[in-house]
Write an enzyme that holds these catalytic residues in place. Structure first.
Site, PDB file in Angstrom:
ATOM      1  N   GLU A  36      51.091  52.982  30.402  1.00 52.08           N
ATOM      2  CA  GLU A  36      51.439  52.596  29.027  1.00 52.08           C
ATOM      3  C   GLU A  36      50.320  52.826  28.017  1.00 52.08           C
ATOM      4  OE1 GLU A  36      52.764  48.546  29.222  1.00 52.08           O
ATOM      5  OE2 GLU A  36      54.392  48.994  30.613  1.00 52.08           O
ATOM      6  N   GLU A  63      60.677  50.822  37.318  1.00 56.17           N
ATOM      7  CA  GLU A  63      60.785  49.497  36.686  1.00 56.17           C
ATOM      8  C   GLU A  63      62.187  49.256  36.107  1.00 56.17           C
ATOM      9  OE1 GLU A  63      57.404  48.315  34.390  1.00 56.17           O
ATOM     10  OE2 GLU A  63      56.067  49.716  35.421  1.00 56.17           O
TER      11      GLU A  63
END
Length: 383
Positions: free
Chosen positions: A159, A267
């Site tokens: 991220e 995820e």
């Protein structure tokens, strides 16, 4: 009969009658998609502690790949400058080896869940670039090096690219004075040095957004141009009933696969609650006490007593829709990983609004399957 056996029997019976549809050829996700991609699950230490045999039975039946939800992140393994704690991480690796599961290490470099001392000296002053690089090197050597030859892959950086394709000026990037590529470059060099037998991935959320995809493409191409190894990109699927648009998902898969790297759906969970079913919400504002008051709670947490049938149908349909895309792109996708096993173990019960009751997975709190599981299982059958 053992409780776990009863659950298995009930699940098998449900397969025969669910939705009045023909039973799928396989009653296991990993078997149904064996010729397509790995099926993964993020797990916590409790799941594999031996205290929840029903959970382990479900895990081993449906999944052939595992990811540690939190217990390889910096704040877990290195909470204080003079403290390293690998107890939970070691147990994860030992469990995967015992059951012959494909294992992903998650994650080495991230702006979140990383103690401040990684970027600041004891007196509070920022570390120099040389100190930061050495801190990163030591961390990756200590963590990735500990499991060298045992883990199949690492999420090396997590991220670091924002919605507009620029580097997020947080954590490591901020410490490097905004030089996000230098963070990525060093992280992948060190990961390759200390985990040479593991595949090395970049992982991020909202990757479906075209501008976000463009930023990742630029980063990957720069690494490739320098001869720095990057083996794959993970597309986090923290999605909702109404987003992202399916054409965005397909565009991201096609674009990243064209770089010659593996593409993973990571995820995965589908949010059914207000606000977050429409889009990814990040930040801390919704954790403020104001949003726990009655008038907000009624709106933000409407399904405490169970998911209404019409909403569950939307959820099931959404899982089917997305897995049809994954199956269509099975030659480009290496793995699909769910972020949690059952509804009760999902982080979506507590984020971005604390103490909600969410239903984001294919398995209920009592380990039974939602109808969406059977729809997903039928897809490889041509149903």
């Amino acid at each position: 009969m053992k409780p776990s056996s009863i659950i298995t029997a009930l699940a098998t019976a449900a397969l025969l009658v669910s939705c009045a549809e023909p039973a799928p050829k396989h009653d296991s996700l990993k078997e149904a998609y064996a010729d397509c991609f790995k099926i993964g699950c993020a797990i916590d230490p409790f799941t594999i502690s031996g205290r929840f045999p029903e959970a382990e039975e479900l895990l081993l039946k449906h999944f052939n790949a595992i990811t540690p939800g939190n217990h390889m992140k910096a704040e877990w393994v290195h909470p204080k400058p003079d403290v390293w704690n690998f107890k939970a991480a070691d147990a994860f690796v030992e469990y995967g080896e015992e059951h012959d599961l494909w294992m992903l290490g998650h994650t080495l470099i991230w702006h979140n869940q990383t103690p401040e001392f990684y970027w600041y000296r004891e007196n509070g002053e920022p570390k120099s670039r040389e100190e930061l690089i050495e801190t990163m090197r030591e961390h990756i050597e200590k963590v990735a090096g500990r499991y060298a030859g045992r883990l199949d892959a690492w999420d090396v950086v997590n991220e670091i690219i924002g919605e507009n394709g620029e580097y997020r000026n947080q954590g490591w990037v901020k410490a490097f004075d905004g030089d996000g590529y230098e963070v990525v470059r060093n992280a992948f060099i060190f990961a390759d040095r200390y985990a040479p037998d593991a595949e090395l991935y970049y992982n991020d959320f909202n990757v479906w957004r075209p501008s976000h995809v463009d930023g990742i493409v630029t980063m990957v191409k720069k690494l490739q141009a320098e001869g720095i190894r990057i083996d794959g990109v993970g597309i986090q699927a923290h999605w909702g009933l109404n987003y992202p648009k399916t054409e965005y998902v397909e565009h991201a898969i096609d674009t990243l696969a064209s770089l010659g790297v593996k593409v993973m759906i990571t995820e995965m969970d589908i949010d059914v609650l207000p606000l977050t079913k429409e889009g990814q919400i990040i930040g801390q504002s919704l954790t403020e006490p104001q949003f726990q008051l009655e008038e907000f709670e009624v709106f933000l947490d409407p399904y405490k007593d169970g998911l209404p049938p019409e909403v569950e149908k939307q959820l099931n349909d959404r899982y089917e829709e997305l897995f049809r895309i994954f199956y269509k792109h099975r030659d480009q996708i290496d793995r699909v990983t769910f972020w949690g096993l059952t509804d009760d173990r999902s982080w979506k019960n507590g984020y971005p609004v604390p103490n909600r009751t969410n239903y984001p997975q294919l398995f209920n709190r009592d380990y039974s399957a939602k109808d969406g599981l059977y729809a997903v299982l039928r897809i490889p059958d041509g149903k």
